[in-house]
Motif scaffolding. Structure first.
Motif, short mmCIF file in Angstrom:
data_model
loop_
_atom_site.label_atom_id
_atom_site.label_comp_id
_atom_site.label_asym_id
_atom_site.label_seq_id
_atom_site.Cartn_x
_atom_site.Cartn_y
_atom_site.Cartn_z
N ASP A 1 -1.23 9.10 3.85
CA ASP A 1 -1.24 9.26 2.39
C ASP A 1 -2.66 8.96 1.90
OD1 ASP A 1 -1.04 9.06 -0.36
OD2 ASP A 1 0.66 7.68 -0.36
N LYS A 2 -3.43 10.01 1.60
CA LYS A 2 -4.85 9.84 1.28
C LYS A 2 -5.07 9.03 0.01
CE LYS A 2 -5.47 14.26 -1.17
NZ LYS A 2 -4.05 14.52 -1.34
N ASP A 3 -4.10 8.96 -0.89
CA ASP A 3 -4.26 8.21 -2.13
C ASP A 3 -4.36 6.70 -1.90
OD1 ASP A 3 -4.27 10.49 -3.66
OD2 ASP A 3 -2.10 10.43 -4.06
N ILE A 4 -3.89 6.23 -0.74
CA ILE A 4 -3.93 4.80 -0.44
C ILE A 4 -5.37 4.30 -0.37
CG2 ILE A 4 -3.44 3.09 1.38
CD1 ILE A 4 -0.78 4.55 1.84
N SER A 5 -6.29 5.16 0.01
CA SER A 5 -7.69 4.74 0.13
C SER A 5 -8.29 4.30 -1.21
CB SER A 5 -8.53 5.88 0.71
OG SER A 5 -8.55 6.98 -0.18
N PHE B 1 0.83 -1.21 0.00
CA PHE B 1 0.00 0.00 0.00
C PHE B 1 0.87 1.26 0.00
CE2 PHE B 1 -3.78 -2.37 1.94
CZ PHE B 1 -4.55 -2.25 0.80
N MET B 2 1.93 1.26 0.81
CA MET B 2 2.82 2.43 0.87
C MET B 2 3.51 2.67 -0.46
SD MET B 2 4.38 1.94 4.73
CE MET B 2 5.70 3.11 4.47
N SER B 3 3.69 1.59 -1.24
CA SER B 3 4.30 1.71 -2.57
C SER B 3 3.25 1.91 -3.66
CB SER B 3 5.12 0.45 -2.88
OG SER B 3 6.09 0.21 -1.88
N HIS B 4 2.00 2.09 -3.25
CA HIS B 4 0.86 2.26 -4.17
C HIS B 4 0.69 1.06 -5.10
CE1 HIS B 4 0.39 6.91 -3.76
NE2 HIS B 4 0.47 6.29 -2.60
N GLU B 5 0.94 -0.12 -4.54
CA GLU B 5 0.72 -1.37 -5.27
C GLU B 5 -0.55 -2.04 -4.73
OE1 GLU B 5 4.13 -3.80 -4.68
OE2 GLU B 5 5.54 -2.35 -5.53
N GLU C 1 -1.26 1.28 15.79
CA GLU C 1 0.11 1.33 16.30
C GLU C 1 1.10 0.78 15.28
OE1 GLU C 1 1.15 2.51 19.28
OE2 GLU C 1 -0.89 3.14 19.78
N ALA C 2 0.76 -0.35 14.66
CA ALA C 2 1.68 -0.99 13.71
C ALA C 2 1.91 -0.12 12.49
CB ALA C 2 1.12 -2.35 13.29
N VAL C 3 0.84 0.45 11.96
CA VAL C 3 0.96 1.29 10.76
C VAL C 3 1.82 2.51 11.04
CG1 VAL C 3 -0.36 2.90 9.33
CG2 VAL C 3 -1.12 0.53 9.57
N LEU D 1 -10.59 -9.27 3.66
CA LEU D 1 -11.16 -8.05 3.08
C LEU D 1 -11.32 -6.96 4.13
CD1 LEU D 1 -13.86 -9.34 0.55
CD2 LEU D 1 -11.72 -8.14 0.02
N GLU D 2 -11.79 -7.34 5.31
CA GLU D 2 -11.91 -6.36 6.40
C GLU D 2 -10.54 -5.83 6.79
OE1 GLU D 2 -15.90 -8.15 8.64
OE2 GLU D 2 -13.89 -8.86 9.20
N LEU D 3 -9.55 -6.72 6.79
CA LEU D 3 -8.19 -6.30 7.12
C LEU D 3 -7.68 -5.23 6.16
CD1 LEU D 3 -5.45 -6.68 8.61
CD2 LEU D 3 -4.94 -8.48 6.95
N THR D 4 -7.87 -5.44 4.86
CA THR D 4 -7.37 -4.46 3.89
C THR D 4 -8.06 -3.11 4.07
OG1 THR D 4 -8.94 -5.25 2.21
CG2 THR D 4 -6.72 -6.19 2.18
N GLU D 5 -9.35 -3.13 4.41
CA GLU D 5 -10.05 -1.86 4.62
C GLU D 5 -9.52 -1.13 5.85
OE1 GLU D 5 -12.16 -0.34 2.47
OE2 GLU D 5 -11.49 -2.02 1.23
N LEU D 6 -9.23 -1.87 6.90
CA LEU D 6 -8.66 -1.26 8.11
C LEU D 6 -7.27 -0.69 7.82
CD1 LEU D 6 -9.73 -3.84 10.85
CD2 LEU D 6 -10.47 -1.45 10.70
N LEU D 7 -6.47 -1.44 7.07
CA LEU D 7 -5.14 -0.95 6.71
C LEU D 7 -5.23 0.33 5.89
CD1 LEU D 7 -3.23 -4.25 5.85
CD2 LEU D 7 -2.74 -2.68 7.74
N LYS D 8 -6.14 0.35 4.93
CA LYS D 8 -6.30 1.56 4.11
C LYS D 8 -6.75 2.74 4.95
CE LYS D 8 -8.71 -0.18 0.46
NZ LYS D 8 -9.29 -0.13 -0.91
N LYS D 9 -7.63 2.47 5.90
CA LYS D 9 -8.10 3.55 6.79
C LYS D 9 -6.94 4.18 7.56
CE LYS D 9 -9.88 2.80 10.93
NZ LYS D 9 -10.78 2.45 12.06
N HIS D 10 -6.11 3.34 8.16
CA HIS D 10 -5.02 3.89 8.98
C HIS D 10 -3.90 4.48 8.12
CE1 HIS D 10 -6.69 2.74 12.80
NE2 HIS D 10 -6.87 1.50 12.39
#
Length: 332
Positions: free
Chosen positions: A276-280, A207-211, A322-324, A262-271
């Motif tokens: 970086d708003k583009d990650i959403s 996500f941080m690499s926009h992949e 915390e992890a993010v 799927l829920e995990l990816t949504e939580l990761l995108k949220k945090h």
């Protein structure tokens, strides 16, 4: 750590195998912060020197570079040790499927070496990293410690064998053991790189690499994701408990909450979107399910609550926050 735990461990010597790894280095840090003598044994096959770099100058920290597959190394490491936190292992189901012999050598032969060395050194307590993979094909949820199924991978077999050996050493030699069945631990210092990287740090890096990260299957598979501080708490409780009924058994080490991929990816995108708003906007890709994976995992933590006083503080959302933050600071 509580004041009572700090007082109990004062002057004690704790050996942490795999102490340069993700979980091991967090355990080293917690004990050193409370002025406990720590010996770290690691061969750096998967552990990283940067994880323990800041500990090297600590007067109560000792590093032994060595391999648990060598019995003499294990015996040397156990000299003068009160407690062992055995974290050293080759993780990953796919790795064990690709190379079952090495996984067995490290996870079974290495484990047995550490049991023998601990027995011979009169170690007071041997606490070891067990695994939720031991539940195998048993489908009932939540997972309860005394009901398991058939192992689904070489890795799962090795971790089940660990429990069998620990039980034999408790009954035959009087070595007090506690097994902690880890459920999908995540958090600071977990490596996002490599073929066998865990899902959370791997997804964070992508996500941080926009992949777009790949989810195996349709994303409905679920796991009991467990933040590192909950795991540290369990290890300290296992070290310090004075409840004799709590010894020589195994405990689920988890939060007791199920999250789909799927829920995990949504939580990761949220945090991550806070940085970086583009990650959403990043889409998720799908591919086939992975061999050896179980569909769902959810732990009952009632046994640990009752016998050890376990009280996990971080659910998936607060743990990911915390992890993010840690990953954003250390990977950017």
């Amino acid at each position: 750590m509580t004041q009572d735990q700090t007082d109990y461990l004062k002057g004690r010597h704790v050996l942490i195998t795999g102490g340069a790894g993700f979980i091991g280095s967090n355990l080293c840090e917690e004990l050193l912060n409370n002025e406990v003598h720590v010996v770290c044994l690691d061969n750096f096959a998967t552990g990283k020197r940067e994880n323990i770099q800041s500990f090297l100058s600590h007067p109560k920290f000792t590093l032994i570079e060595g391999d648990i597959r060598d019995l003499d190394t294990c015996k040397a490491a156990c000299k003068g040790i009160d407690f062992v936190l055995h974290q050293a292992a080759l993780g990953s189901v796919p790795r064990s499927i690709k190379d079952p012999i090495t996984s067995n050598d490290v996870n079974v032969t290495g484990f047995l070496n550490m049991l023998v060395a601990s027995r011979d050194a009169d170690v007071k307590r041997f606490i070891y990293a067990a695994s939720s993979s031991t539940y195998g094909d048993h489908e009932a949820l939540p997972k309860v410690e005394d009901t398991i199924g058939k192992p689904l991978s070489p890795y799962a077999i090795t971790k089940y064998v660990n429990e069998l050996y620990a039980d034999i050493f408790s009954g035959t030699y009087g070595l007090n053991t506690i097994g902690l069945r880890y459920f999908n631990v995540f958090g600071r210092r977990q490596d996002p790189n490599g073929a066998y990287a865990a899902v959370i740090p791997k997804f964070v890096l992508q996500f941080m690499s926009h992949e777009s990260p790949f989810i195996n299957g349709d994303g409905s598979y679920s796991r009991d994701f467990t933040y590192i501080d909950n795991v540290v708490q369990m290890n300290i409780l296992a070290l310090c408990t004075q409840n004799q009924a709590a010894l020589n058994t195994v405990y689920n080490t988890a939060y007791g909450q199920r999250t789909t991929l799927l829920e995990l990816t949504e939580l990761l995108k949220k945090h991550l979107s806070k940085f970086d708003k583009d990650i959403s906007k990043i889409a998720i890709k799908h591919r086939d399910n992975r061999a050896g994976d179980i569909p769902h995992s959810l732990a009952s933590i009632e046994k640990a609550k009752k016998l050890l006083g376990y009280d996990p503080k971080y659910d998936i959302d607060s743990g990911l926050k915390e992890a993010v933050s840690w990953y954003w600071e250390h990977l950017k």
